[in-house]
Design a protein around this motif. Structure first.
Motif, PDB file in Angstrom:
ATOM      1  N   ASN A  47      52.400  62.743  43.918  1.00  0.00           N
ATOM      2  CA  ASN A  47      53.182  63.257  42.796  1.00  0.00           C
ATOM      3  C   ASN A  47      52.328  63.203  41.536  1.00  0.00           C
ATOM      4  O   ASN A  47      51.320  62.495  41.490  1.00  0.00           O
ATOM      5  CB  ASN A  47      54.479  62.459  42.633  1.00  0.00           C
ATOM      6  N   PRO A  48      52.710  63.953  40.503  1.00  0.00           N
ATOM      7  CA  PRO A  48      51.886  64.004  39.291  1.00  0.00           C
ATOM      8  C   PRO A  48      51.667  62.639  38.631  1.00  0.00           C
ATOM      9  O   PRO A  48      50.562  62.348  38.169  1.00  0.00           O
ATOM     10  CB  PRO A  48      52.673  64.939  38.371  1.00  0.00           C
ATOM     11  N   GLU A  49      52.685  61.796  38.603  1.00  0.00           N
ATOM     12  CA  GLU A  49      52.545  60.503  37.941  1.00  0.00           C
ATOM     13  C   GLU A  49      51.548  59.600  38.674  1.00  0.00           C
ATOM     14  O   GLU A  49      50.741  58.897  38.053  1.00  0.00           O
ATOM     15  CB  GLU A  49      53.915  59.819  37.809  1.00  0.00           C
ATOM     16  N   GLU A  50      51.582  59.632  39.997  1.00  0.00           N
ATOM     17  CA  GLU A  50      50.634  58.869  40.794  1.00  0.00           C
ATOM     18  C   GLU A  50      49.205  59.369  40.565  1.00  0.00           C
ATOM     19  O   GLU A  50      48.258  58.580  40.473  1.00  0.00           O
ATOM     20  CB  GLU A  50      51.015  58.996  42.266  1.00  0.00           C
ATOM     21  N   LEU A  51      49.071  60.678  40.453  1.00  0.00           N
ATOM     22  CA  LEU A  51      47.748  61.251  40.217  1.00  0.00           C
ATOM     23  C   LEU A  51      47.228  60.902  38.827  1.00  0.00           C
ATOM     24  O   LEU A  51      46.031  60.648  38.650  1.00  0.00           O
ATOM     25  CB  LEU A  51      47.778  62.765  40.428  1.00  0.00           C
ATOM     26  N   VAL A  52      48.103  60.857  37.826  1.00  0.00           N
ATOM     27  CA  VAL A  52      47.708  60.425  36.484  1.00  0.00           C
ATOM     28  C   VAL A  52      47.260  58.961  36.538  1.00  0.00           C
ATOM     29  O   VAL A  52      46.245  58.592  35.952  1.00  0.00           O
ATOM     30  CB  VAL A  52      48.857  60.619  35.463  1.00  0.00           C
ATOM     31  N   ALA A  53      48.011  58.125  37.259  1.00  0.00           N
ATOM     32  CA  ALA A  53      47.632  56.717  37.388  1.00  0.00           C
ATOM     33  C   ALA A  53      46.270  56.573  38.055  1.00  0.00           C
ATOM     34  O   ALA A  53      45.425  55.776  37.622  1.00  0.00           O
ATOM     35  CB  ALA A  53      48.700  55.953  38.168  1.00  0.00           C
ATOM     36  N   ALA A  54      46.025  57.347  39.101  1.00  0.00           N
ATOM     37  CA  ALA A  54      44.729  57.298  39.790  1.00  0.00           C
ATOM     38  C   ALA A  54      43.608  57.742  38.863  1.00  0.00           C
ATOM     39  O   ALA A  54      42.555  57.093  38.780  1.00  0.00           O
ATOM     40  CB  ALA A  54      44.767  58.167  41.046  1.00  0.00           C
ATOM     41  N   ALA A  55      43.823  58.849  38.156  1.00  0.00           N
ATOM     42  CA  ALA A  55      42.801  59.356  37.240  1.00  0.00           C
ATOM     43  C   ALA A  55      42.523  58.355  36.126  1.00  0.00           C
ATOM     44  O   ALA A  55      41.359  58.100  35.779  1.00  0.00           O
ATOM     45  CB  ALA A  55      43.239  60.702  36.653  1.00  0.00           C
ATOM     46  N   ASP A  77      32.553  43.014  40.166  1.00  0.00           N
ATOM     47  CA  ASP A  77      33.780  43.664  40.625  1.00  0.00           C
ATOM     48  C   ASP A  77      34.683  43.962  39.432  1.00  0.00           C
ATOM     49  O   ASP A  77      34.900  43.091  38.585  1.00  0.00           O
ATOM     50  CB  ASP A  77      34.527  42.763  41.621  1.00  0.00           C
ATOM     51  N   LEU A  78      35.186  45.175  39.360  1.00  0.00           N
ATOM     52  CA  LEU A  78      36.196  45.579  38.382  1.00  0.00           C
ATOM     53  C   LEU A  78      37.309  46.272  39.153  1.00  0.00           C
ATOM     54  O   LEU A  78      37.046  47.237  39.877  1.00  0.00           O
ATOM     55  CB  LEU A  78      35.620  46.557  37.352  1.00  0.00           C
ATOM     56  N   THR A  79      38.514  45.793  39.009  1.00  0.00           N
ATOM     57  CA  THR A  79      39.662  46.403  39.676  1.00  0.00           C
ATOM     58  C   THR A  79      40.749  46.631  38.638  1.00  0.00           C
ATOM     59  O   THR A  79      41.153  45.698  37.937  1.00  0.00           O
ATOM     60  CB  THR A  79      40.201  45.497  40.806  1.00  0.00           C
ATOM     61  N   THR A  80      41.211  47.867  38.546  1.00  0.00           N
ATOM     62  CA  THR A  80      42.249  48.216  37.579  1.00  0.00           C
ATOM     63  C   THR A  80      43.415  48.855  38.299  1.00  0.00           C
ATOM     64  O   THR A  80      43.235  49.802  39.068  1.00  0.00           O
ATOM     65  CB  THR A  80      41.724  49.212  36.530  1.00  0.00           C
ATOM     66  N   GLU A  81      44.608  48.352  38.042  1.00  0.00           N
ATOM     67  CA  GLU A  81      45.830  48.992  38.522  1.00  0.00           C
ATOM     68  C   GLU A  81      46.499  49.643  37.322  1.00  0.00           C
ATOM     69  O   GLU A  81      46.771  48.975  36.324  1.00  0.00           O
ATOM     70  CB  GLU A  81      46.774  47.963  39.146  1.00  0.00           C
ATOM     71  N   ALA A  82      46.728  50.945  37.410  1.00  0.00           N
ATOM     72  CA  ALA A  82      47.436  51.672  36.356  1.00  0.00           C
ATOM     73  C   ALA A  82      48.867  51.893  36.809  1.00  0.00           C
ATOM     74  O   ALA A  82      49.107  52.411  37.899  1.00  0.00           O
ATOM     75  CB  ALA A  82      46.767  53.008  36.085  1.00  0.00           C
ATOM     76  N   THR A  83      49.803  51.481  35.987  1.00  0.00           N
ATOM     77  CA  THR A  83      51.222  51.675  36.273  1.00  0.00           C
ATOM     78  C   THR A  83      51.780  52.678  35.277  1.00  0.00           C
ATOM     79  O   THR A  83      51.780  52.425  34.068  1.00  0.00           O
ATOM     80  CB  THR A  83      51.988  50.341  36.174  1.00  0.00           C
ATOM     81  N   VAL A  84      52.233  53.809  35.790  1.00  0.00           N
ATOM     82  CA  VAL A  84      52.793  54.870  34.968  1.00  0.00           C
ATOM     83  C   VAL A  84      54.318  54.756  35.011  1.00  0.00           C
ATOM     84  O   VAL A  84      54.903  54.745  36.092  1.00  0.00           O
ATOM     85  CB  VAL A  84      52.360  56.263  35.487  1.00  0.00           C
ATOM     86  N   THR A  85      54.926  54.664  33.845  1.00  0.00           N
ATOM     87  CA  THR A  85      56.388  54.611  33.753  1.00  0.00           C
ATOM     88  C   THR A  85      56.914  55.973  33.342  1.00  0.00           C
ATOM     89  O   THR A  85      56.548  56.500  32.290  1.00  0.00           O
ATOM     90  CB  THR A  85      56.834  53.543  32.730  1.00  0.00           C
ATOM     91  N   PHE A  86      57.763  56.544  34.196  1.00  0.00           N
ATOM     92  CA  PHE A  86      58.423  57.828  33.940  1.00  0.00           C
ATOM     93  C   PHE A  86      59.872  57.513  33.600  1.00  0.00           C
ATOM     94  O   PHE A  86      60.552  56.823  34.357  1.00  0.00           O
ATOM     95  CB  PHE A  86      58.348  58.690  35.201  1.00  0.00           C
ATOM     96  N   GLU A  87      60.329  58.016  32.454  1.00  0.00           N
ATOM     97  CA  GLU A  87      61.685  57.694  32.002  1.00  0.00           C
ATOM     98  C   GLU A  87      62.263  58.872  31.243  1.00  0.00           C
ATOM     99  O   GLU A  87      61.641  59.371  30.295  1.00  0.00           O
ATOM    100  CB  GLU A  87      61.614  56.462  31.096  1.00  0.00           C
ATOM    101  N   ASP A  88      63.425  59.331  31.670  1.00  0.00           N
ATOM    102  CA  ASP A  88      64.140  60.406  30.980  1.00  0.00           C
ATOM    103  C   ASP A  88      63.268  61.635  30.734  1.00  0.00           C
ATOM    104  O   ASP A  88      63.260  62.215  29.651  1.00  0.00           O
ATOM    105  CB  ASP A  88      64.727  59.909  29.653  1.00  0.00           C
ATOM    106  N   GLY A  89      62.497  62.030  31.741  1.00  0.00           N
ATOM    107  CA  GLY A  89      61.713  63.252  31.658  1.00  0.00           C
ATOM    108  C   GLY A  89      60.371  63.123  30.965  1.00  0.00           C
ATOM    109  O   GLY A  89      59.706  64.132  30.728  1.00  0.00           O
ATOM    110  N   SER A  90      59.950  61.906  30.646  1.00  0.00           N
ATOM    111  CA  SER A  90      58.667  61.702  29.971  1.00  0.00           C
ATOM    112  C   SER A  90      57.938  60.507  30.555  1.00  0.00           C
ATOM    113  O   SER A  90      58.557  59.573  31.055  1.00  0.00           O
ATOM    114  CB  SER A  90      58.873  61.430  28.472  1.00  0.00           C
ATOM    115  N   ILE A  91      56.624  60.548  30.445  1.00  0.00           N
ATOM    116  CA  ILE A  91      55.843  59.353  30.742  1.00  0.00           C
ATOM    117  C   ILE A  91      55.876  58.519  29.469  1.00  0.00           C
ATOM    118  O   ILE A  91      55.376  58.937  28.424  1.00  0.00           O
ATOM    119  CB  ILE A  91      54.404  59.704  31.156  1.00  0.00           C
ATOM    120  N   THR A  92      56.513  57.359  29.539  1.00  0.00           N
ATOM    121  CA  THR A  92      56.730  56.539  28.354  1.00  0.00           C
ATOM    122  C   THR A  92      55.735  55.399  28.217  1.00  0.00           C
ATOM    123  O   THR A  92      55.615  54.817  27.148  1.00  0.00           O
ATOM    124  CB  THR A  92      58.155  55.952  28.356  1.00  0.00           C
ATOM    125  N   LEU A  93      55.021  55.069  29.295  1.00  0.00           N
ATOM    126  CA  LEU A  93      54.093  53.940  29.244  1.00  0.00           C
ATOM    127  C   LEU A  93      53.107  54.025  30.390  1.00  0.00           C
ATOM    128  O   LEU A  93      53.483  54.407  31.505  1.00  0.00           O
ATOM    129  CB  LEU A  93      54.873  52.625  29.362  1.00  0.00           C
TER     130      LEU A  93
END
Length: 139
Positions: A47-55, A77-93
């Motif tokens: 999904n788009p949000e997952e792809l934004v998080a990966a990018a 070693d560098l490891t980053t987890e990106a968490t994209v929050t989708f809320e009410d039709g927008s990515i808010t965080l």
């Protein structure tokens, strides 16, 4: 340095019952499933949000590596987890959770270098940018 990259999306049907695919120029994604369930539930595909998080996680982590190298450090070693929050039709965080192993760097220098990477990463900058569109209706 200047280059372009491409991706292709296709959709058939309605928003809820339809289905689509996403492919990337590198073919890492090659007709990956896209559907209402992959975006808003637990369907198989992406999904788009997952792809934004990966990018974002990839871009930020690579940018941080470059900055560390410029400062004379090499990360084990560098490891980053990106968490994209989708809320009410927008990515808010988007939260970047970084874990790093970098010999000889202080906690303060690591934190400040990571903060700079967050600011100058091209994907971070993209998330607040002008968007343009060219549209052609073919029949």
């Amino acid at each position: 340095m200047k280059f372009t990259r491409k991706a292709h999306a296709n959709w058939k049907g309605t928003g809820m019952e339809g289905k689509g695919t996403i492919s990337t120029q590198s073919t890492t994604l090659d007709n990956a499933q896209l559907s209402f369930k992959t975006r808003f539930a637990d369907g198989v595909g992406t999904n788009p949000e997952e792809l934004v998080a990966a990018a974002h996680s990839g871009c930020f982590t690579m940018q941080l590596s470059f900055l560390l190298n410029e400062a004379g450090f090499t990360a084990d070693d560098l490891t980053t987890e990106a968490t994209v929050t989708f809320e009410d039709g927008s990515i808010t965080l988007i939260h970047l959770d970084l874990k790093g192993k970098v010999p000889s760097i202080s906690a303060e220098e690591f934190a400040s270098t990571a903060a700079k990477a967050k600011e100058i990463c091209p994907i971070s900058k993209l998330l607040n940018t002008t968007i343009t569109l060219s549209a052609e209706l073919i029949g």
